[in-house]
Each structure stands twice: as structure tokens, then as C-alpha cells.
Design a protein around this motif. Structure first.
Motif: not given
Length: 155
Positions: A85, A89, A107, A110, A115, A117
Motif C-alpha cells: 500500500f 500512494i 490512495l 498508507a 489506509v 483514499i
């Protein structure tokens, strides 16, 4: 016994290559070894060869009959670890949570915990007719994510 030996060899290889990390390791019937790796800056063919040789050259074929396959995590592979993750980004990902809610967004955060979004959505105006574009945000802990994938765009 073979599985433990392969795990130890992989651990040593990853210590040599801290820019790469393990996504999956499986032993099939007939000693078929399958290793899936990813890297902070992607994975090259030479990286797969490095791990294949790290295992293959340190096992005795007289003692073990095996085959080995080392693959990189594909573009459409699910994201499984915080490190995956973090390296994504700034890219669009699709997340499905444990309640089957699905959202696709950029994203933006993270870390080791989870995370965040963001995405734009059209919603009815609070007053009057028509719609207005609003920015939505969704923050999840990793344990609440059922599946997440990078959205591959072809321009």
C-alpha cells in the motif's frame, strides 16, 4: 523438512535484498515451490533470478526433487501488505471492505495501521435541484479490508 529449508534460504536472500519483500510462498504436492515477491521500486527479472538461484543453488537435488518458480506480484494482484500500500500512494486503488462496500479512489495515506483514499462524487444539492461535486474520504484499518487492487488505466 524441505519447506523449512526453503523458508530459511528465502529469509537469508531477503536480508541481502531489503528493497524486496515476500508476498506469498507455497509448497505444492511434488515439491513445487512457488514464491511471489514485490519490491519498493518494482521487481526486475534479475530479482526473480536472484531468489530462484538463492534457493536452487543451496539445495541438494540428490536429497530433494523440486521445481521452483519465482514471480513478481502482477499489476492486477491484490495488495496484501502495508508495504505494498505504501509503495502505491498516489495511485488509484479499489477497496472492498468486510461489509462488501466497494470504493475506488486515490490512495493518499498508507502506514502500518491502515489506509485513506479520496474520490469525487456527485450528490444532490442540500437545497434546491441539481447535483454538486463533493470530495469523499474513507479511512480503513488493514484488518477491515477484504480486498484491494491497484486500478490499472490505459490512456
Amino acid at each position: 523438512m524441505l519447506k523449512e529449508k526453503v523458508e530459511e534460504l528465502l529469509k537469508e536472500a531477503f536480508e541481502e535484498r531489503p528493497d524486496l519483500f515476500l508476498i506469498d510462498f507455497k509448497m505444492g504436492s511434488g515439491n513445487e515451490i512457488k514464491v511471489i515477491i514485490d519490491g519498493d521500486d518494482g521487481v526486475m527479472l534479475s530479482d526473480c533470478m536472484f531468489f530462484s538461484r538463492a534457493v536452487e543453488h543451496n539445495l541438494d537435488r540428490e536429497e530433494f526433487d523440486f521445481s521452483i518458480e519465482v514471480l513478481s506480484a502482477g499489476a492486477s494482484s491484490p495488495l496484501n501488505s502495508p508495504r505494498q500500500f505504501i509503495k502505491n500512494i498516489g495511485r488509484d486503488i479499489q477497496i472492498v471492505d468486510r461489509d462488501k462496500r466497494t470504493e475506488t479512489g486515490l490512495l493518499t495515506v498508507a502506514d502500518e495501521e491502515g489506509v485513506t483514499i479520496i474520490w469525487k462524487a456527485r450528490e444532490p444539492k442540500p437545497v434546491g435541484k441539481g447535483k454538486v461535486t463533493v470530495e469523499k474520504e474513507w479511512t480503513l484499518k488493514y484488518e477491515d479490508i477484504k480486498q484491494a487492487k491497484v486500478v490499472v488505466k490505459f490512456n
